[in-house]
Scaffold this motif. Structure first.
Motif, PDB file in Angstrom:
ATOM      1  N   UNK A  93     -10.597  -2.421 -13.348  1.00 33.91           N
ATOM      2  CA  UNK A  93     -10.396  -1.633 -14.568  1.00 33.91           C
ATOM      3  C   UNK A  93      -9.555  -0.379 -14.334  1.00 33.91           C
ATOM      4  N   UNK A  94      -9.160  -0.139 -13.090  1.00 36.84           N
ATOM      5  CA  UNK A  94      -8.325   1.032 -12.806  1.00 36.84           C
ATOM      6  C   UNK A  94      -7.465   0.731 -11.593  1.00 36.84           C
ATOM      7  N   UNK A  95      -6.209   1.240 -11.600  1.00 40.41           N
ATOM      8  CA  UNK A  95      -5.278   1.027 -10.494  1.00 40.41           C
ATOM      9  C   UNK A  95      -4.300   2.194 -10.430  1.00 40.41           C
ATOM     10  N   UNK A  96      -4.076   2.702  -9.221  1.00 37.04           N
ATOM     11  CA  UNK A  96      -3.077   3.746  -9.022  1.00 37.04           C
ATOM     12  C   UNK A  96      -2.560   3.690  -7.582  1.00 37.04           C
ATOM     13  N   UNK A  97      -1.347   4.161  -7.402  1.00 36.37           N
ATOM     14  CA  UNK A  97      -0.787   4.245  -6.056  1.00 36.37           C
ATOM     15  C   UNK A  97      -0.799   5.673  -5.538  1.00 36.37           C
ATOM     16  N   UNK A  98      -1.219   6.616  -6.358  1.00 42.61           N
ATOM     17  CA  UNK A  98      -1.196   8.018  -5.947  1.00 42.61           C
ATOM     18  C   UNK A  98      -2.522   8.688  -6.275  1.00 42.61           C
ATOM     19  N   UNK A 153       0.824  -1.210   0.000  1.00 41.25           N
ATOM     20  CA  UNK A 153       0.000   0.000   0.000  1.00 41.25           C
ATOM     21  C   UNK A 153       0.858   1.261   0.000  1.00 41.25           C
ATOM     22  N   UNK A 154       0.295   2.377  -0.417  1.00 39.14           N
ATOM     23  CA  UNK A 154      -1.107   2.565  -0.764  1.00 39.14           C
ATOM     24  C   UNK A 154      -1.416   2.068  -2.171  1.00 39.14           C
ATOM     25  N   UNK A 155      -2.640   1.632  -2.348  1.00 39.64           N
ATOM     26  CA  UNK A 155      -3.116   1.221  -3.659  1.00 39.64           C
ATOM     27  C   UNK A 155      -4.613   1.504  -3.725  1.00 39.64           C
ATOM     28  N   UNK A 156      -5.040   2.148  -4.792  1.00 39.22           N
ATOM     29  CA  UNK A 156      -6.450   2.399  -5.037  1.00 39.22           C
ATOM     30  C   UNK A 156      -6.809   1.677  -6.322  1.00 39.22           C
ATOM     31  N   UNK A 157      -7.843   0.849  -6.254  1.00 41.15           N
ATOM     32  CA  UNK A 157      -8.313   0.163  -7.455  1.00 41.15           C
ATOM     33  C   UNK A 157      -9.797   0.430  -7.636  1.00 41.15           C
TER      34      UNK A 157
END
Length: 158
Positions: A139-144, A123-127
């Motif tokens: 369908x989407x992934x970002x760490x920031x 982490x951090x990870x937002x999906x």
């Protein structure tokens, strides 16, 4: 060593204020792990955090802002947010929820049962996940997230 010290400080702080540390996540205000992805919304946004991760702590207010932006655009019923405590106990996840005022379900994932579904990461990870039939597809992934609210909204909103 620093994790042990921080956990001791949290536990001591909770005992002084009289908060429950019984381990019952529902009494503590956490969502039960079984509630993960149990939503009628066609999109789920998942914020994986670790209570001890400084970057996760910094990103928390920006993820909250992202959720408010979704709601302000009238899309709150179409997008369900979750925060998952990567390797965090119920006490750690609850501490994070309260400290960073997370307004959506927070789930402890001490054994990484949820996190492992989305590959190997820190982490951090937002999906973002989209319901396709009876399954959820990423369908989407970002760490920031910080400073990228509009960009993320354009990528995740239907």
């Amino acid at each position: 060593m620093s994790r042990i010290f921080l956990l001791m400080a949290v536990v001591l702080g909770w005992s002084v204020t009289g908060c429950s540390t019984s381990g019952d996540s529902s009494a503590a205000g956490l969502a039960p792990a079984g509630s993960f992805l149990q939503t009628n919304a066609p999109i789920a946004v998942v914020d994986f955090f670790d209570m001890y991760c400084h970057t996760c702590q910094t990103e928390a207010s920006h993820v909250n802002e992202l959720q408010r932006a979704v709601n302000s655009r009238g899309m709150g019923s179409k997008v369900q947010f979750y925060a998952v405590g990567w390797g965090n106990s119920p006490l750690e996840a609850e501490t994070y929820r309260k400290r960073f005022k997370v307004p959506f379900p927070v789930i402890s994932d001490r054994d990484l049962a949820i996190s492992k579904r989305y590959g190997s990461f820190r982490p951090p990870l937002l999906i973002a996940l989209r319901r396709e039939g009876g399954t959820w597809k990423e369908f989407y992934r970002t760490q920031h997230v910080m400073g990228r609210t509009d960009e993320i909204l354009n990528a995740i909103l239907p």
